[in-house]
Design an enzyme around this catalytic site. Structure first.
Site, PDB file in Angstrom:
ATOM      1  N   TRP A 100       0.833  -1.207   0.000  1.00 59.11           N
ATOM      2  CA  TRP A 100       0.000   0.000   0.000  1.00 59.11           C
ATOM      3  C   TRP A 100       0.861   1.249   0.000  1.00 59.11           C
ATOM      4  O   TRP A 100       0.581   2.215  -0.705  1.00 59.11           O
ATOM      5  CB  TRP A 100      -0.986  -0.009   1.165  1.00 59.11           C
ATOM      6  CG  TRP A 100      -2.005  -1.098   1.033  1.00 59.11           C
ATOM      7  CD1 TRP A 100      -2.162  -2.193   1.829  1.00 59.11           C
ATOM      8  CD2 TRP A 100      -3.015  -1.225  -0.003  1.00 59.11           C
ATOM      9  NE1 TRP A 100      -3.182  -2.978   1.355  1.00 59.11           N
ATOM     10  CE2 TRP A 100      -3.724  -2.418   0.251  1.00 59.11           C
ATOM     11  CE3 TRP A 100      -3.371  -0.448  -1.109  1.00 59.11           C
ATOM     12  CZ2 TRP A 100      -4.777  -2.843  -0.568  1.00 59.11           C
ATOM     13  CZ3 TRP A 100      -4.415  -0.869  -1.924  1.00 59.11           C
ATOM     14  CH2 TRP A 100      -5.105  -2.051  -1.644  1.00 59.11           C
ATOM     15  N   ASP A 167      -1.848   6.536   6.543  1.00 58.56           N
ATOM     16  CA  ASP A 167      -2.866   5.622   6.042  1.00 58.56           C
ATOM     17  C   ASP A 167      -3.183   4.652   7.175  1.00 58.56           C
ATOM     18  O   ASP A 167      -2.365   3.809   7.528  1.00 58.56           O
ATOM     19  CB  ASP A 167      -2.313   4.884   4.810  1.00 58.56           C
ATOM     20  CG  ASP A 167      -3.291   3.848   4.244  1.00 58.56           C
ATOM     21  OD1 ASP A 167      -4.351   3.618   4.854  1.00 58.56           O
ATOM     22  OD2 ASP A 167      -2.974   3.277   3.175  1.00 58.56           O
ATOM     23  N   LYS A 191     -12.571  -1.860   6.586  1.00 54.59           N
ATOM     24  CA  LYS A 191     -11.883  -2.833   7.437  1.00 54.59           C
ATOM     25  C   LYS A 191     -12.330  -2.727   8.892  1.00 54.59           C
ATOM     26  O   LYS A 191     -12.621  -3.731   9.507  1.00 54.59           O
ATOM     27  CB  LYS A 191     -10.374  -2.669   7.308  1.00 54.59           C
ATOM     28  CG  LYS A 191      -9.891  -3.294   6.007  1.00 54.59           C
ATOM     29  CD  LYS A 191      -8.723  -2.622   5.371  1.00 54.59           C
ATOM     30  CE  LYS A 191      -8.524  -3.180   3.962  1.00 54.59           C
ATOM     31  NZ  LYS A 191      -7.726  -2.305   3.121  1.00 54.59           N
TER      32      LYS A 191
END
Ligand SMILES: *Cc1c(COP(=O)(O)O)cnc(C)c1O
Length: 356
Positions: A100, A167, A191
């Protein structure tokens, strides 16, 4: 309905409370005679939902004055370019801790120079680099606090002299945070917060407005801040569902309680990974994620991979397969996953061990 033990990485396990309240609202939102999907986003009912969601986000994370909480579309992946669009004048610093982070770096390069201050690619992203300098003239420093795919995490709120951008897609609400250390905290809701489709962005207002480039209206954080995250049609149902999760978090005792539960769940599972002769955890111990527990078979047992997955599936486990880029196993044990599911996985690992 028999519920499965849901270890999916995202979209992921949700609190039953969130699911139930969303079903009710889909039928009739609060006695309005309308489904939540029929409600105008300009109605007082929805304005209240948005305001309450922002207020509860702020309360649970103890977000100080001077920050806004936004719910945008486009996923965390849209933030990968929205952040440099709004913040990068010349150069930005990035810590590369996995796929990511690598994707975030790729997008930032469209806007200027990217300094990769450190990377753990040399050891397959199995650890968090600790020794590096963040250049004082960087416009911001970007980190990924939980590496969903390799199962490593940062548990510290770093002190840096430039705006810190994080993030937190896969660990928001997972541990206590000092939000005042951050310029932006963002992530996909799917999530730990709610259904896919809404992206949370916590942004410190005074870091904005410093770049010279023109910013398209929808990409400019100031647009959304000035309209309370309702400049255009927000993801209405997703925000409603997120609010239910936040209420459930609060009823449990908030983030300190969630953190304790997460430590317990992670210890339970890692202890088994370390004890069990079949399995091994590739991530360095001190950097092990409490959200995504990655483990693989010891070399001599490698041939048992699909057999274990089948065995786990028979026991009602869903989503234990590792990321397609990694193989092995990954159990995502997000905030909403009950410890009973972790115990069930541990039992399953022990039974499987006894058979081999
Ligand atoms: C899942 C994930 C993303 C991508 O989120 P989307 O909402 O699908 O764009 C980004 N970063 C991390 C750390 C993730 O876990």
């Amino acid at each position: 309905m028999t519920k499965k033990h849901n270890f999916n990485p995202g979209p992921a396990v949700m609190p039953p409370f969130t699911v139930e309240k969303t079903i009710e609202a889909l039928k009739d939102y609060g006695g309005t005679g309308l489904s939540i999907i029929e409600l105008s986003h300009r109605s007082n009912e929805f304005k209240d939902i948005m305001a309450e969601t922002q207020a509860l986000f702020t309360e649970l994370l103890e977000i100080p004055e001077g920050y806004s909480v936004l719910f945008l579309g486009g996923g965390a992946s849209t933030q990968f370019f929205m952040i440099p669009y709004n913040l990068m004048k010349n150069k930005a610093a990035y810590l590369n801790t996995g796929s990511w982070a690598t994707k975030a770096i790729k997008e930032a390069k469209f806007f200027g120079e990217v300094i990769e201050v450190a990377s753990s690619a040399d050891r397959d992203f199995s650890y968090i680099p600790k020794d590096y300098e963040v250049p004082a003239d960087a416009d911001y420093f970007h980190i990924t606090t939980n590496n969903t795919i390799k199962g490593t995490a940062i548990f510290e709120d770093y002190d840096v002299d430039v705006p810190l951008v994080a993030d937190m897609s896969s660990d928001i609400f997972g541990r206590r945070l000092d939000v005042s250390k951050y310029g932006i905290i963002y992530g996909g809701n799917q999530k730990n917060v709610g259904p896919a489709g809404a992206t949370f962005v916590i942004v410190k207002e005074d870091i904005l407005g410093k770049v010279d480039r023109e910013i398209p209206t929808m990409i400019d954080y100031r647009t959304h801040i000035s309209k309370d995250s309702m400049y255009n049609t927000p993801p209405v149902v997703n925000v409603f569902s997120a609010l239910q999760t936040l209420k459930w978090f609060k009823s449990l005792g908030g983030v300190p309680e969630l953190e304790k539960m997460n430590i317990k769940k992670a210890e339970l599972l890692y202890n088994e990974v370390d004890r069990n002769k079949l399995f091994v955890g590739p991530a360095v111990k001190e950097d092990r994620s409490r959200m995504n527990v990655c483990f693989i078979l010891e070399d001599e047992y490698k041939h048992l991979e699909s057999e274990f997955l089948e065995f786990a599936a028979q026991k009602g486990m869903v989503g234990v397969k590792g990321h397609r880029s990694v193989g092995g196993f990954r159990a995502s044990i997000y905030n909403a996953l009950p410890i009973e599911s972790v115990q069930a996985l541990v039992d399953c690992m022990q039974e499987f061990e006894a058979q081999h």
